[in-house]
Design a protein around this motif. Structure first.
Motif, PDB file in Angstrom:
ATOM      1  N   MET A  97       0.962  -1.275   0.007  1.00  0.00           N
ATOM      2  CA  MET A  97      -0.126   0.102  -0.004  1.00  0.00           C
ATOM      3  C   MET A  97       0.899   1.260   0.140  1.00  0.00           C
ATOM      4  N   ASN A  98       0.525   2.403  -0.621  1.00  0.00           N
ATOM      5  CA  ASN A  98       1.236   3.446  -0.983  1.00  0.00           C
ATOM      6  C   ASN A  98       0.698   4.178   0.537  1.00  0.00           C
ATOM      7  N   LYS A  99       1.306   5.357   0.745  1.00  0.00           N
ATOM      8  CA  LYS A  99       1.063   6.138   2.015  1.00  0.00           C
ATOM      9  C   LYS A  99      -0.217   6.699   2.077  1.00  0.00           C
ATOM     10  N   LYS A 100      -0.626   7.358   0.932  1.00  0.00           N
ATOM     11  CA  LYS A 100      -2.251   7.794   0.852  1.00  0.00           C
ATOM     12  C   LYS A 100      -3.188   6.825   1.247  1.00  0.00           C
ATOM     13  N   VAL A 101      -3.075   5.551   0.720  1.00  0.00           N
ATOM     14  CA  VAL A 101      -3.982   4.551   1.156  1.00  0.00           C
ATOM     15  C   VAL A 101      -3.971   3.997   2.588  1.00  0.00           C
ATOM     16  N   GLU A 102      -2.778   4.089   3.067  1.00  0.00           N
ATOM     17  CA  GLU A 102      -2.535   3.683   4.721  1.00  0.00           C
ATOM     18  C   GLU A 102      -3.166   4.691   5.494  1.00  0.00           C
ATOM     19  N   CYS A 103      -3.093   6.111   5.051  1.00  0.00           N
ATOM     20  CA  CYS A 103      -3.583   6.843   5.885  1.00  0.00           C
ATOM     21  C   CYS A 103      -5.149   7.058   5.816  1.00  0.00           C
ATOM     22  N   THR A 104      -5.660   6.567   4.656  1.00  0.00           N
ATOM     23  CA  THR A 104      -7.329   6.667   4.599  1.00  0.00           C
ATOM     24  C   THR A 104      -7.783   5.346   5.427  1.00  0.00           C
ATOM     25  N   VAL A 105      -6.971   4.323   5.272  1.00  0.00           N
ATOM     26  CA  VAL A 105      -7.483   3.265   6.049  1.00  0.00           C
ATOM     27  C   VAL A 105      -7.338   3.492   7.668  1.00  0.00           C
ATOM     28  N   PHE A 106      -6.413   3.963   7.939  1.00  0.00           N
ATOM     29  CA  PHE A 106      -6.074   4.688   9.431  1.00  0.00           C
ATOM     30  C   PHE A 106      -7.247   5.495   9.881  1.00  0.00           C
ATOM     31  N   LEU A 107      -7.455   6.285   9.023  1.00  0.00           N
ATOM     32  CA  LEU A 107      -8.604   7.091   9.516  1.00  0.00           C
ATOM     33  C   LEU A 107      -9.957   6.503   9.488  1.00  0.00           C
ATOM     34  N   ASP A 108     -10.221   5.712   8.588  1.00  0.00           N
ATOM     35  CA  ASP A 108     -11.572   4.957   8.476  1.00  0.00           C
ATOM     36  C   ASP A 108     -11.880   4.142   9.722  1.00  0.00           C
ATOM     37  N   LEU A 109     -10.750   3.547  10.206  1.00  0.00           N
ATOM     38  CA  LEU A 109     -10.745   2.656  11.228  1.00  0.00           C
ATOM     39  C   LEU A 109     -10.387   3.316  12.737  1.00  0.00           C
TER      40      LEU A 109
ATOM     41  N   VAL B 221     -11.010  -3.426  17.113  1.00  0.00           N
ATOM     42  CA  VAL B 221     -10.281  -3.964  15.992  1.00  0.00           C
ATOM     43  C   VAL B 221      -9.581  -5.224  16.570  1.00  0.00           C
ATOM     44  N   GLU B 222      -9.144  -5.908  15.617  1.00  0.00           N
ATOM     45  CA  GLU B 222      -8.243  -7.303  15.916  1.00  0.00           C
ATOM     46  C   GLU B 222      -6.866  -6.641  16.325  1.00  0.00           C
ATOM     47  N   ASP B 223      -6.315  -7.561  16.894  1.00  0.00           N
ATOM     48  CA  ASP B 223      -5.135  -7.445  17.502  1.00  0.00           C
ATOM     49  C   ASP B 223      -3.789  -7.028  16.400  1.00  0.00           C
ATOM     50  N   GLU B 224      -3.966  -7.764  15.225  1.00  0.00           N
ATOM     51  CA  GLU B 224      -3.037  -7.542  14.253  1.00  0.00           C
ATOM     52  C   GLU B 224      -3.487  -6.293  13.674  1.00  0.00           C
ATOM     53  N   THR B 225      -4.672  -5.794  13.560  1.00  0.00           N
ATOM     54  CA  THR B 225      -4.920  -4.197  13.014  1.00  0.00           C
ATOM     55  C   THR B 225      -4.443  -3.407  13.903  1.00  0.00           C
ATOM     56  N   LYS B 226      -4.927  -3.560  15.458  1.00  0.00           N
ATOM     57  CA  LYS B 226      -4.432  -2.645  16.414  1.00  0.00           C
ATOM     58  C   LYS B 226      -2.909  -2.472  16.222  1.00  0.00           C
ATOM     59  N   GLN B 227      -2.221  -3.539  16.201  1.00  0.00           N
ATOM     60  CA  GLN B 227      -0.540  -3.385  15.889  1.00  0.00           C
ATOM     61  C   GLN B 227      -0.116  -2.456  14.762  1.00  0.00           C
ATOM     62  N   TRP B 228      -0.928  -2.485  13.894  1.00  0.00           N
ATOM     63  CA  TRP B 228      -0.648  -1.958  12.523  1.00  0.00           C
ATOM     64  C   TRP B 228      -0.867  -0.539  12.761  1.00  0.00           C
ATOM     65  N   MET B 229      -2.079  -0.288  13.318  1.00  0.00           N
ATOM     66  CA  MET B 229      -2.311   1.215  13.633  1.00  0.00           C
ATOM     67  C   MET B 229      -1.487   1.828  14.486  1.00  0.00           C
ATOM     68  N   MET B 230      -1.196   1.205  15.758  1.00  0.00           N
ATOM     69  CA  MET B 230      -0.051   1.858  16.632  1.00  0.00           C
ATOM     70  C   MET B 230       1.122   2.063  15.918  1.00  0.00           C
ATOM     71  N   LYS B 231       1.506   1.158  15.107  1.00  0.00           N
ATOM     72  CA  LYS B 231       2.773   1.243  14.045  1.00  0.00           C
ATOM     73  C   LYS B 231       2.768   2.701  13.299  1.00  0.00           C
ATOM     74  N   HIS B 232       1.517   2.717  12.705  1.00  0.00           N
ATOM     75  CA  HIS B 232       1.320   3.709  11.733  1.00  0.00           C
ATOM     76  C   HIS B 232       1.156   4.994  12.161  1.00  0.00           C
ATOM     77  N   GLU B 233       0.674   5.108  13.559  1.00  0.00           N
ATOM     78  CA  GLU B 233       0.318   6.220  13.976  1.00  0.00           C
ATOM     79  C   GLU B 233       1.624   6.965  14.760  1.00  0.00           C
ATOM     80  N   GLU B 234       2.636   6.254  15.052  1.00  0.00           N
ATOM     81  CA  GLU B 234       3.642   6.512  15.634  1.00  0.00           C
ATOM     82  C   GLU B 234       4.819   7.160  14.483  1.00  0.00           C
TER      83      GLU B 234
END
Length: 87
Positions: free
Chosen positions: A1-13, A22-35
């Motif tokens: 995924m490119n950065k724009k798509v990642e940010c869109t998914v992050f904001l949607d969730l 959210v599931e644990d795997e998604t939660k970990q991804w979101m924490m990493k992305h937010e940092e």
């Protein structure tokens, strides 16, 4: 995924992430992305104190309660009419 798509998914969730729905795997991804993403860090802070989102949640909750109440009344009426008809 490119950065724009990642940010869109992050904001949607993000709301589900705050409510820990959210599931644990998604939660970990979101924490990493937010940092790592400055844009999402600032956007997340904007969403936390947004009174419009809080009002929307209350309206949705009210609609859910109304819908379930009407459904329950309909179900009870159907059962009552079925029993009454059989007598």
């Amino acid at each position: 995924m490119n950065k724009k798509v990642e940010c869109t998914v992050f904001l949607d969730l993000y709301e589900l992430y705050l409510e820990d729905e959210v599931e644990d795997e998604t939660k970990q991804w979101m924490m990493k992305h937010e940092e790592t993403c400055r844009y999402c860090q600032n956007s997340g802070k904007d969403h936390e104190g947004n009174p419009a989102l809080h009002e929307d949640r209350e309206k949705i909750w009210g609609i859910r309660v109304l819908t379930m109440s009407l459904y329950s009344i309909f179900l009870l009426l159907t059962i009552w009419m079925s029993i009454w008809y059989l007598w």
